[in-house]
Scaffold this motif. Structure first.
Motif, PDB file in Angstrom:
ATOM      1  N   MET A   1      34.619  12.290  -5.761  1.00 14.98           N
ATOM      2  CA  MET A   1      33.079  11.315  -5.823  1.00 14.98           C
ATOM      3  C   MET A   1      33.553   9.983  -4.512  1.00 14.98           C
ATOM      4  O   MET A   1      31.978  10.448  -3.958  1.00 14.98           O
ATOM      5  N   ALA A   2      34.021   9.518  -4.421  1.00 19.28           N
ATOM      6  CA  ALA A   2      34.519   8.671  -3.315  1.00 19.28           C
ATOM      7  C   ALA A   2      34.236   9.340  -1.581  1.00 19.28           C
ATOM      8  O   ALA A   2      32.649   8.724  -1.074  1.00 19.28           O
ATOM      9  N   ALA A   3      33.906  10.634  -1.919  1.00 20.34           N
ATOM     10  CA  ALA A   3      33.752  11.224  -0.298  1.00 20.34           C
ATOM     11  C   ALA A   3      32.248  11.783  -0.643  1.00 20.34           C
ATOM     12  O   ALA A   3      31.502  10.704   0.569  1.00 20.34           O
ATOM     13  N   GLN A   4      31.512  11.514  -1.305  1.00 20.89           N
ATOM     14  CA  GLN A   4      30.188  12.130  -1.314  1.00 20.89           C
ATOM     15  C   GLN A   4      29.054  10.586  -1.303  1.00 20.89           C
ATOM     16  O   GLN A   4      28.753  10.672  -1.213  1.00 20.89           O
ATOM     17  N   ILE A   5      30.460   9.357  -2.637  1.00 19.97           N
ATOM     18  CA  ILE A   5      29.175   7.812  -1.375  1.00 19.97           C
ATOM     19  C   ILE A   5      29.382   7.856  -0.326  1.00 19.97           C
ATOM     20  O   ILE A   5      29.045   7.230   0.318  1.00 19.97           O
ATOM     21  N   ALA A   6      30.617   7.969  -0.136  1.00 18.40           N
ATOM     22  CA  ALA A   6      30.507   7.780   1.445  1.00 18.40           C
ATOM     23  C   ALA A   6      29.703   8.193   2.628  1.00 18.40           C
ATOM     24  O   ALA A   6      29.357   7.574   3.194  1.00 18.40           O
ATOM     25  N   LEU A   7      29.452  10.139   2.457  1.00 19.26           N
ATOM     26  CA  LEU A   7      28.429  10.092   3.513  1.00 19.26           C
ATOM     27  C   LEU A   7      27.186   9.979   2.511  1.00 19.26           C
ATOM     28  O   LEU A   7      26.103  10.019   3.646  1.00 19.26           O
ATOM     29  N   ALA A   8      26.876   9.865   1.320  1.00 21.78           N
ATOM     30  CA  ALA A   8      25.963   9.014   1.597  1.00 21.78           C
ATOM     31  C   ALA A   8      25.048   7.457   1.536  1.00 21.78           C
ATOM     32  O   ALA A   8      24.225   7.510   1.592  1.00 21.78           O
ATOM     33  N   ALA A   9      26.548   6.894   2.111  1.00 22.67           N
ATOM     34  CA  ALA A   9      25.882   5.446   1.775  1.00 22.67           C
ATOM     35  C   ALA A   9      24.704   5.617   3.523  1.00 22.67           C
ATOM     36  O   ALA A   9      25.250   5.654   5.001  1.00 22.67           O
ATOM     37  N   PRO A  10      24.327   4.181   3.992  1.00 22.88           N
ATOM     38  CA  PRO A  10      23.273   4.159   4.550  1.00 22.88           C
ATOM     39  C   PRO A  10      24.525   4.114   6.044  1.00 22.88           C
ATOM     40  O   PRO A  10      25.548   3.670   6.174  1.00 22.88           O
ATOM     41  N   PRO A  11      24.060   4.728   7.038  1.00 15.68           N
ATOM     42  CA  PRO A  11      24.658   3.943   8.179  1.00 15.68           C
ATOM     43  C   PRO A  11      25.043   2.724   8.600  1.00 15.68           C
ATOM     44  O   PRO A  11      24.112   1.805   8.704  1.00 15.68           O
TER      45      PRO A  11
END
Length: 549
Positions: free
Chosen positions: A433-443
């Motif tokens: 889940m942390a990985a998915q959140i990191a990929l979805a975060a704004p630049p």
């Protein structure tokens, strides 16, 4: 995960494609290596033996197929079926099944059922199948397939564990090795084709029904089902493993009784156990007698309905109920169900959790969040140990909801609460889940720092579990975000290989050789690792082709 899915479609394995085309060939026979029953016609004439004087069948078959050869066979079968869309990786349900499975493995080792040679040779890996039917099966090499429908219909962890213990015993007693050894002409490709039929049952019910009554399927089934002696031995050994692992042994008897009742009330194909492993009165009576003896010796072994194990089972059964059939009609049916008036607090939490997941999968985020709030309210009435489990699961559910609604910051907050509820940040569900959140975060700088930290943790995860295709896929995306293309290609190749697509993995490494002609020092090391992995995949591919011919 999109790059991986595109690659899998673009580079189908010829043998895997053949599996899909051949599924109509042996749908019933595909239940070959597992579930709970004796075969129909030929096996009905098998010699009976008393439960307390069963032959040690495993001792007589060591010459048939060695543990190492059986593992190789299992690996090849898994490479052939791993990419089927109905083999699913749900981190929470997978973690729950693995928790039950690890306890049974420890018990099997303590009882001496799993000796050093067998232990080191086999994979001992359970995997999930998106299917609403009630079934589980053992494959060569210690791979155990578990239908989500089985998890959904069991009332307790003890009942589910009794099924896993039975399947484990088929492996430890070398029943699979004996069965395959007796069929020396059966190639691993033929077995994989039959196993693939399991995964087609829900998608091609008419073809499955036709095969049930077809002479060809009956012939195959009589060849491939376990014998009555094997079934009784798996009952007996599985019962001992179940008790050693600390489960209520009454779970096996109640599971038998529930399946028997289901066979009387429902014959719509939802219970493959009952076709391939008919429950005899003798087996049910033996299970009841063993429960009585165990209780006489040790006192009541009743499960604790207020315990942590009960909470996990209630919530994962609810989750499986949603995941086993994600068609809109099935989701709508779940949304309309309500908890009974006399429901326990745990049942109420599970009911609201089901509603939340069904709304989430149905694309109704506001309805999902409303159900989540109701689940949290109901969780306040739980005992402390169950409340901790429920809060972790519900917080992860909220994180998933927020991600689907494109709110990564809110998802990160929910994930932090799940970790605060007692989960490890590096537990697989939380880490993915942390990985998915990191990929979805704004630049931005914060996103990069978070991505770097999660990537390093994921790298540790794949070093512990090198066949974790989901983790490798997320890692590939993270390395690409962090401008490390060689590491990204290596992770993508590993993900594709973990799904059984060896040609696709080899192609990616060969492409990297051409693409990165002037690597820096770190990239040289990574490319060397990729070369070594490619050679291993090429050896596997040659062996598969040779043995499957």
């Amino acid at each position: 995960m999109r790059p991986l899915r595109r690659a899998a479609r673009r580079l189908p394995s010829p043998r895997f494609t053949a599996l899909h085309g051949a599924r109509r060939h042996a749908i019933v026979a595909a239940l070959l290596l597992g579930s709970w029953a004796a075969g129909p016609v030929a096996q009905a004439q098998a010699q009976e033996a008393t439960p307390n004087a069963l032959p040690a069948l495993g001792d007589a078959i060591s010459q048939e197929l060695s543990p190492v050869a059986e593992r190789r066979l299992g690996d090849r079968i898994m490479r052939s079926i791993r990419r089927d869309p109905d083999i699913v990786d749900d981190p929470l349900v997978q973690a729950y099944i693995e928790q039950l499975w690890r306890g049974l493995l420890v018990a099997g080792r303590l009882r001496g059922e799993i000796g050093p040679e067998l232990d080191s040779a086999h994979a001992w890996t359970p995997f999930l199948i998106r299917d609403r039917s009630v079934n589980a099966f053992a494959l060569p090499g210690g791979y155990i397939g578990v239908h989500l429908g089985l998890i959904a219909m069991t009332n307790t962890a003890d009942e589910l564990a009794s099924v896993l213990a039975h399947e484990l015993s088929h492996v430890t007693q070398r029943h699979i090795a004996r069965m395959i050894g007796q069929q020396s002409r059966t190639s691993w490709v033929s077995i994989a084709t039959m196993i693939a039929g399991i995964l087609a049952a829900s998608r091609n019910a008419q073809a499955a029904q036709a095969l049930i009554y077809g002479g060809q399927a009956v012939t195959a089934q009589t060849q491939l089902n376990f014998s009555r002696d094997m079934e009784r031995e798996a009952d007996r050994v599985g019962f001992g493993v179940l008790a050693q692992a600390g489960y209520d042994v009454a779970g096996m008897a109640s599971m038998f009784e529930m399946l028997q009742q289901a066979s009387r009330l429902n014959d719509d194909g939802s219970y493959p156990y009952l076709r391939t492993h008919p429950l005899t009165s003798e087996r049910i009576g033996d299970a009841r007698a063993r429960v009585g003896l165990a209780h006489d010796r040790a006192g009541p072994l009743a499960s604790r309905p207020d315990g942590e194990r009960a909470a996990w089972h209630a919530l994962m059964a609810a989750r499986s109920r949603v995941l086993m059939d994600t068609r809109s009609v099935a989701l709508q049916a779940l949304l309309q169900q309500e908890a009974p008036a006399n429901a326990t607090p745990m049942q109420r939490v599970a009911r609201h959790y089901t509603t939340m997941l069904a709304a989430q999968r149905g694309g109704a985020p506001s309805q999902a969040m409303a159900a989540l709030a109701q689940a949290r309210d109901a969780a306040r009435a739980l005992p402390a140990v169950q409340q901790q489990v429920a809060l972790r699961v519900l917080d992860l559910g909220e994180a998933e909801n927020r991600l689907r609604d494109r709110q990564p910051a809110a998802a990160a907050e929910a994930l932090s609460r799940a970790i605060a509820a007692g989960a490890s940040a590096d537990a697989r569900p939380e880490l993915l889940m942390a990985a998915q959140i990191a990929l979805a975060a704004p630049p931005g700088v914060a996103r990069r720092a978070h991505a770097e930290q999660v990537a390093e943790r994921l790298q540790s995860q794949v070093s512990r579990q090198p066949d974790d295709a989901t983790a490798w896929t997320l890692l590939a995306s993270l390395w690409a975000e962090l401008d490390q293309p060689v590491r990204a290609v290596r992770a993508e190749a590993e993900a594709v290989a973990a799904l059984g697509d060896l040609p696709g993995a080899i192609e990616r490494v060969q492409g990297a050789r051409t693409r990165f002609r002037q690597p820096d020092a770190a990239e040289v090391i990574e490319l060397s690792v990729m070369d070594a992995r490619m050679k291993a995949w090429m050896r596997q591919q040659r062996a598969d082709l040779q043995d499957g011919s």
